[in-house]
Enzyme design. Sequence first.
Site, PDB file in Angstrom:
ATOM      1  N   THR A 149       0.824  -1.207   0.000  1.00 49.80           N
ATOM      2  CA  THR A 149       0.000   0.000   0.000  1.00 49.80           C
ATOM      3  C   THR A 149       0.864   1.266   0.000  1.00 49.80           C
ATOM      4  O   THR A 149       1.900   1.326   0.655  1.00 49.80           O
ATOM      5  CB  THR A 149      -0.896  -0.002   1.261  1.00 49.80           C
ATOM      6  OG1 THR A 149      -1.615  -1.227   1.285  1.00 49.80           O
ATOM      7  CG2 THR A 149      -1.863   1.173   1.274  1.00 49.80           C
ATOM      8  N   GLU A 431      -6.071  -5.825   4.129  1.00 51.42           N
ATOM      9  CA  GLU A 431      -6.087  -7.016   3.270  1.00 51.42           C
ATOM     10  C   GLU A 431      -7.282  -7.013   2.319  1.00 51.42           C
ATOM     11  O   GLU A 431      -7.869  -8.056   2.037  1.00 51.42           O
ATOM     12  CB  GLU A 431      -6.090  -8.275   4.139  1.00 51.42           C
ATOM     13  CG  GLU A 431      -5.270  -9.398   3.575  1.00 51.42           C
ATOM     14  CD  GLU A 431      -3.846  -8.998   3.248  1.00 51.42           C
ATOM     15  OE1 GLU A 431      -3.130  -8.563   4.159  1.00 51.42           O
ATOM     16  OE2 GLU A 431      -3.463  -9.107   2.072  1.00 51.42           O
TER      17      GLU A 431
HETATM   18  C1  LIG Z   1      -0.788 -11.209   8.886  1.00 49.03           C
HETATM   19  C2  LIG Z   1      -1.901 -10.330   8.524  1.00 49.03           C
HETATM   20  C3  LIG Z   1      -1.465  -8.939   8.307  1.00 49.03           C
HETATM   21  C4  LIG Z   1      -2.532  -8.034   8.030  1.00 49.03           C
HETATM   22  C5  LIG Z   1      -2.046  -6.644   7.861  1.00 49.03           C
HETATM   23  C6  LIG Z   1      -2.500  -6.066   6.619  1.00 49.03           C
HETATM   24  C7  LIG Z   1      -1.859  -6.242   5.452  1.00 49.03           C
HETATM   25  C8  LIG Z   1      -2.356  -5.627   4.199  1.00 49.03           C
HETATM   26  O1  LIG Z   1      -3.350  -4.969   4.177  1.00 49.03           O
HETATM   27  S1  LIG Z   1      -1.433  -5.934   2.804  1.00 49.03           S
HETATM   28  C9  LIG Z   1      -2.227  -5.042   1.513  1.00 49.03           C
HETATM   29  C10 LIG Z   1      -3.524  -5.653   1.100  1.00 49.03           C
HETATM   30  N1  LIG Z   1      -4.061  -4.980  -0.061  1.00 49.03           N
HETATM   31  C11 LIG Z   1      -5.139  -5.373  -0.674  1.00 49.03           C
HETATM   32  O2  LIG Z   1      -5.795  -6.302  -0.261  1.00 49.03           O
HETATM   33  C12 LIG Z   1      -5.469  -4.632  -1.926  1.00 49.03           C
HETATM   34  C13 LIG Z   1      -6.853  -4.929  -2.435  1.00 49.03           C
HETATM   35  N2  LIG Z   1      -6.892  -4.833  -3.905  1.00 49.03           N
HETATM   36  C14 LIG Z   1      -6.803  -5.905  -4.707  1.00 49.03           C
HETATM   37  O3  LIG Z   1      -6.655  -7.040  -4.273  1.00 49.03           O
HETATM   38  C15 LIG Z   1      -6.895  -5.636  -6.175  1.00 49.03           C
HETATM   39  O4  LIG Z   1      -6.538  -4.345  -6.490  1.00 49.03           O
HETATM   40  C16 LIG Z   1      -8.313  -5.893  -6.712  1.00 49.03           C
HETATM   41  C17 LIG Z   1      -8.577  -7.389  -6.635  1.00 49.03           C
HETATM   42  C18 LIG Z   1      -9.368  -5.139  -5.930  1.00 49.03           C
HETATM   43  C19 LIG Z   1      -8.401  -5.440  -8.175  1.00 49.03           C
HETATM   44  O5  LIG Z   1      -7.266  -5.879  -8.860  1.00 49.03           O
HETATM   45  P1  LIG Z   1      -7.034  -5.544 -10.400  1.00 49.03           P
HETATM   46  O6  LIG Z   1      -5.695  -6.014 -10.795  1.00 49.03           O
HETATM   47  O7  LIG Z   1      -7.351  -4.128 -10.665  1.00 49.03           O
HETATM   48  O8  LIG Z   1      -8.028  -6.498 -11.038  1.00 49.03           O
HETATM   49  P2  LIG Z   1      -9.263  -6.215 -11.979  1.00 49.03           P
HETATM   50  O9  LIG Z   1     -10.338  -5.598 -11.164  1.00 49.03           O
HETATM   51  O10 LIG Z   1      -8.864  -5.569 -13.231  1.00 49.03           O
HETATM   52  O11 LIG Z   1      -9.586  -7.706 -12.400  1.00 49.03           O
HETATM   53  C20 LIG Z   1     -10.054  -8.479 -11.516  1.00 49.03           C
HETATM   54  C21 LIG Z   1      -9.848  -9.865 -12.138  1.00 49.03           C
HETATM   55  O12 LIG Z   1      -8.761 -10.419 -11.476  1.00 49.03           O
HETATM   56  C22 LIG Z   1      -9.218 -11.489 -10.663  1.00 49.03           C
HETATM   57  N3  LIG Z   1      -8.482 -11.423  -9.404  1.00 49.03           N
HETATM   58  C23 LIG Z   1      -8.287 -10.351  -8.625  1.00 49.03           C
HETATM   59  N4  LIG Z   1      -7.591 -10.696  -7.553  1.00 49.03           N
HETATM   60  C24 LIG Z   1      -7.320 -12.008  -7.674  1.00 49.03           C
HETATM   61  C25 LIG Z   1      -6.631 -12.928  -6.856  1.00 49.03           C
HETATM   62  N5  LIG Z   1      -6.074 -12.560  -5.700  1.00 49.03           N
HETATM   63  N6  LIG Z   1      -6.555 -14.199  -7.265  1.00 49.03           N
HETATM   64  C26 LIG Z   1      -7.129 -14.586  -8.423  1.00 49.03           C
HETATM   65  N7  LIG Z   1      -7.803 -13.743  -9.253  1.00 49.03           N
HETATM   66  C27 LIG Z   1      -7.898 -12.482  -8.865  1.00 49.03           C
HETATM   67  C28 LIG Z   1     -10.687 -11.185 -10.450  1.00 49.03           C
HETATM   68  O13 LIG Z   1     -11.421 -12.304 -10.117  1.00 49.03           O
HETATM   69  C29 LIG Z   1     -11.064 -10.632 -11.791  1.00 49.03           C
HETATM   70  O14 LIG Z   1     -11.244 -11.711 -12.689  1.00 49.03           O
HETATM   71  P3  LIG Z   1     -12.207 -11.550 -13.923  1.00 49.03           P
HETATM   72  O15 LIG Z   1     -13.537 -11.157 -13.380  1.00 49.03           O
HETATM   73  O16 LIG Z   1     -12.215 -12.915 -14.541  1.00 49.03           O
HETATM   74  O17 LIG Z   1     -11.668 -10.496 -14.833  1.00 49.03           O
HETATM   75  C1  LIG Z   2      -4.257  -1.530  10.536  1.00 47.25           C
HETATM   76  C2  LIG Z   2      -3.842  -1.616   9.115  1.00 47.25           C
HETATM   77  C3  LIG Z   2      -2.731  -2.378   8.765  1.00 47.25           C
HETATM   78  C4  LIG Z   2      -2.302  -2.429   7.445  1.00 47.25           C
HETATM   79  N1  LIG Z   2      -1.181  -3.134   7.136  1.00 47.25           N
HETATM   80  C5  LIG Z   2      -0.712  -3.133   5.856  1.00 47.25           C
HETATM   81  C6  LIG Z   2       0.496  -3.808   5.527  1.00 47.25           C
HETATM   82  O1  LIG Z   2       1.131  -4.420   6.372  1.00 47.25           O
HETATM   83  N2  LIG Z   2       0.950  -3.740   4.251  1.00 47.25           N
HETATM   84  C7  LIG Z   2       0.283  -3.059   3.278  1.00 47.25           C
HETATM   85  O2  LIG Z   2       0.744  -3.035   2.144  1.00 47.25           O
HETATM   86  N3  LIG Z   2      -0.883  -2.435   3.560  1.00 47.25           N
HETATM   87  C8  LIG Z   2      -1.390  -2.446   4.815  1.00 47.25           C
HETATM   88  N4  LIG Z   2      -2.570  -1.802   5.123  1.00 47.25           N
HETATM   89  C9  LIG Z   2      -3.272  -1.072   4.063  1.00 47.25           C
HETATM   90  C10 LIG Z   2      -4.589  -1.722   3.654  1.00 47.25           C
HETATM   91  O3  LIG Z   2      -4.378  -2.885   2.919  1.00 47.25           O
HETATM   92  C11 LIG Z   2      -5.416  -0.717   2.868  1.00 47.25           C
HETATM   93  O4  LIG Z   2      -5.715   0.362   3.729  1.00 47.25           O
HETATM   94  C12 LIG Z   2      -6.680  -1.353   2.354  1.00 47.25           C
HETATM   95  O5  LIG Z   2      -6.391  -2.276   1.324  1.00 47.25           O
HETATM   96  C13 LIG Z   2      -7.707  -0.313   1.853  1.00 47.25           C
HETATM   97  O6  LIG Z   2      -7.166   0.512   0.886  1.00 47.25           O
HETATM   98  P1  LIG Z   2      -7.254   2.110   0.976  1.00 47.25           P
HETATM   99  O7  LIG Z   2      -6.736   2.507   2.305  1.00 47.25           O
HETATM  100  O8  LIG Z   2      -6.588   2.619  -0.234  1.00 47.25           O
HETATM  101  O9  LIG Z   2      -8.787   2.454   0.947  1.00 47.25           O
HETATM  102  P2  LIG Z   2      -9.580   3.168  -0.238  1.00 47.25           P
HETATM  103  O10 LIG Z   2      -9.587   2.249  -1.416  1.00 47.25           O
HETATM  104  O11 LIG Z   2      -9.094   4.537  -0.453  1.00 47.25           O
HETATM  105  O12 LIG Z   2     -11.019   3.169   0.411  1.00 47.25           O
HETATM  106  C14 LIG Z   2     -11.764   4.348   0.726  1.00 47.25           C
HETATM  107  C15 LIG Z   2     -13.233   4.120   0.344  1.00 47.25           C
HETATM  108  O13 LIG Z   2     -13.332   4.031  -1.083  1.00 47.25           O
HETATM  109  C16 LIG Z   2     -14.124   2.910  -1.438  1.00 47.25           C
HETATM  110  N5  LIG Z   2     -13.649   2.345  -2.713  1.00 47.25           N
HETATM  111  C17 LIG Z   2     -12.390   2.234  -3.166  1.00 47.25           C
HETATM  112  N6  LIG Z   2     -12.369   1.611  -4.351  1.00 47.25           N
HETATM  113  C18 LIG Z   2     -13.626   1.292  -4.655  1.00 47.25           C
HETATM  114  C19 LIG Z   2     -14.259   0.609  -5.720  1.00 47.25           C
HETATM  115  N7  LIG Z   2     -13.554   0.105  -6.748  1.00 47.25           N
HETATM  116  N8  LIG Z   2     -15.600   0.480  -5.714  1.00 47.25           N
HETATM  117  C20 LIG Z   2     -16.313   0.949  -4.674  1.00 47.25           C
HETATM  118  N9  LIG Z   2     -15.770   1.586  -3.615  1.00 47.25           N
HETATM  119  C21 LIG Z   2     -14.451   1.758  -3.604  1.00 47.25           C
HETATM  120  C22 LIG Z   2     -13.931   1.915  -0.294  1.00 47.25           C
HETATM  121  O14 LIG Z   2     -15.035   1.033  -0.203  1.00 47.25           O
HETATM  122  C23 LIG Z   2     -13.839   2.850   0.919  1.00 47.25           C
HETATM  123  O15 LIG Z   2     -15.146   3.118   1.375  1.00 47.25           O
HETATM  124  C24 LIG Z   2      -3.019  -1.734   6.438  1.00 47.25           C
HETATM  125  C25 LIG Z   2      -4.146  -0.987   6.790  1.00 47.25           C
HETATM  126  C26 LIG Z   2      -4.559  -0.926   8.108  1.00 47.25           C
HETATM  127  C27 LIG Z   2      -5.756  -0.105   8.458  1.00 47.25           C
END
Ligand SMILES: CCCCC/C=C/C(=O)SCCNC(=O)CCNC(=O)[C@H](O)C(C)(C)COP(=O)(O)OP(=O)(O)OC[C@H]1O[C@@H](n2cnc3c(N)ncnc32)[C@H](O)[C@@H]1OP(=O)(O)O
Ligand SMILES: Cc1cc2nc3c(=O)[nH]c(=O)nc-3n(C[C@H](O)[C@H](O)[C@H](O)COP(=O)(O)OP(=O)(O)OC[C@H]3O[C@@H](n4cnc5c(N)ncnc54)[C@H](O)[C@@H]3O)c2cc1C
Length: 666
Positions: A149, A431
Amino acid sequence: MATVHKINEDLVKERQKCTFNVQELTYLLDGGEEVTKERREFENILRNVKELQDEVPEVYLSHKERYENAVRKTCILQNVRNDFEKKREVLSPRNIFRAGYAVIKDVSPFFLHNGMFVPTIIGQGTPEQQAEWLPKAKAMAIIGTYAQTELGHGTFIRGLETTATYDAKTEEFILNSPKVTSYKWWPGGLGTTVNHCITVAQLYINGKKYGIHPFIVQIRDLETHKPLPGIKVGEIGPKMGFATANNGFLGFQNFRIPRKNMLMKNAQVLKDGTFVKGMNEKLTYGTMVMVRVNIVSDSAFHTAMAATIAVRYAAVRHQSQLKAKEPEVQIIDYLTQQHKLFIAIATSHAFSNTYTWLYQAYLKVVEDLGKQKQDHLPELHALSCCLKATSSRDAGVIVEQCRLACGGHGYMASSNLPIIYGYTTAAITYEGEHTVLLLQTARYLMKAWMSALEGKVLAPSVAYLVDWLKSDKQRWQNTPEVIVKGFQHVAAGKIKDAFDAIQKHVKAGKDYEDAWNLASVQLIKASEAHSRAILCDGYLRETVRTSSSVSPSLAKVLNHLVQLYIVYWTLETAGDLLVYSNIGKDDIAVLKEKYEELLALIRPNAVGLVDAFDISDEILQSTLGSYDGRVYERLMEEAMKSPLNKEPVNQSFHKYLKPFIKKAKL
Ligand SMILES: CCCCC/C=C/C(=O)SCCNC(=O)CCNC(=O)[C@H](O)C(C)(C)COP(=O)(O)OP(=O)(O)OC[C@H]1O[C@@H](n2cnc3c(N)ncnc32)[C@H](O)[C@@H]1OP(=O)(O)O
Ligand SMILES: Cc1cc2nc3c(=O)[nH]c(=O)nc-3n(C[C@H](O)[C@H](O)[C@H](O)COP(=O)(O)OP(=O)(O)OC[C@H]3O[C@@H](n4cnc5c(N)ncnc54)[C@H](O)[C@@H]3O)c2cc1C
């Protein structure tokens, strides 16, 4: 010698009422007697490590002290774990997750190391890359995090701005953060703990963009821990929760890493700069799928923690009279209290059961991918998205409900409910943000619906759409099996409605993307309904399966819980069922009575059920939820630890209050 206190009499009586063997349920929830024994043995060792006991409760420490204390204790925990694993077996991830709470009240600064850094090396690295980094990472000779992120983008990861430009002359990638919005922002442990990270960056070769890829990057000197030249790194500051997670920021300025540092299990960059595409570019997102699956298990545990605290407290707490002249009632005897709490117990079971089969499905997909087969990946992605979204949201709601169910004392930090809430509510966002993940599942559901219309065979989790199209609306009966079918009919009806809404907008001349946005409230509702149908169906199936292998008395209680879960959600979503299924008003009246009956059946087992979660006092860290029920004594003992109670008159009296009062005298 530690003083042994008497157990609260109400809790003693509650435990005597229990109709099943608590230990048997603990073994079942843990996945076997051996797992329980291993867990207890490890927790017992931790309990006796003197250095892990805090002299001053963490809440009274400054931001900096709290972090430093967390690092100190996490290092001790890691050493104890290493010693344990040398003599015994490797601890299961769930047992490690639980034990962590006995050491750190909040989130560990090493959370991301084990949770995402190591799994990404495993999931995204070639065998050679694994051989190079895994031994060091597992031994914690290097400590890492997952930096994806950025300030400008979290959800839309294709929009990430950090660049990794390949230089074929030196066989290196040059990392850059072109703008402030390109800075990595959030990764746990990044602030001041880790020396490595997985950085997700846009790959450029000869001016052409090849999308996002993971790179292993050393960011700090292993000896001095100073940021390496070209790295700007720091901590992002206090948040709502996650006080000790040490979330950080990171920027790169012409920072060079060798070619071998791009994790190349999927796509590869050859020495001369040739890009070799992987089987599926979305495999780069693999670690997120794994963590989303694990969040279902985390949600089960957080719900169990909150339920344990609130149920034990409700058994000990007496407030108000039901009848004049009678003693004040244990608050657990108010039906409204049972309504708030018993669903918490059942929800934890529902999530544990769901995790069991979802994790198996995940392992199967990983095995298939190893054989270049990816047929089940879209279904797993859709399931992990909606179940992560629903379980984390439900857990957040339930933990807050448990906190409110403890009245004023639930607001005390020493109840531990605020910290548990801080954790669960973060999981709704991290996530993959809640709505965003529901929309990912909706994408899959729209395709599934189209396939169903075309008469194709569907994946098991959406096969109910075919039944629904065949008008398989069987006569309504108030049995769990038929109610689950009812949930599937609600999901199918909402999926159809959302699909039709998109079609309507497209026919009216909208682009598909705009039509999608216009229908997106309906899409997330369809996704939620699908999740609920999956949760209820899976929970019921797993309960039926396990019931045959446990004692009849336990089977009976498990059956009460699953029925409670299903009937609770029937009543919560009665409007939807009336629209989309054959349920009638009379059935709802019958189910209301059934729900009250179930609350009464669960009532004598409530304390036994939370005891079976077997969450030790050291892990629970709650004045309200301890096993002995010494609620009031513990509240007072904790209050006495406040630094403000260490002196009879605080200096602010002489400095400010006294002159202020003097001036105010008439
Ligand atoms: C130990 C725990 C620690 C916790 C602390 C926190 C850590 C974190 O937060 S780490 C950061 C986490 N970040 C996210 O989760 C980001 C969320 N965003 C996404 O995953 C992607 O941007 C997306 C899935 C929302 C969109 O991806 P994009 O590349 O733009 O894909 P499209 O919308 O163009 O296409 C979607 C297409 O791809 C398939 N797909 C998406 N993700 C996956 C996947 N993981 N595996 C398999 N396939 C995937 C999806 O099904 C679509 O398929 P079609 O509909 O057939 O096109
Ligand atoms: C406690 C904590 C720990 C984290 N740890 C990590 C880490 O270790 N590593 C890491 O890489 N990241 C980490 N993150 C980041 C986290 O993965 C992101 O904050 C999360 O994926 C959400 O993305 P964003 O903050 O950009 O939210 P945004 O996408 O900006 O969301 C804001 C609003 O916009 C809306 N929105 C956005 N896109 C769409 C869409 N396509 N359609 C409809 N609505 C939409 C959402 O629903 C939401 O209401 C952490 C976050 C937190 C809070």
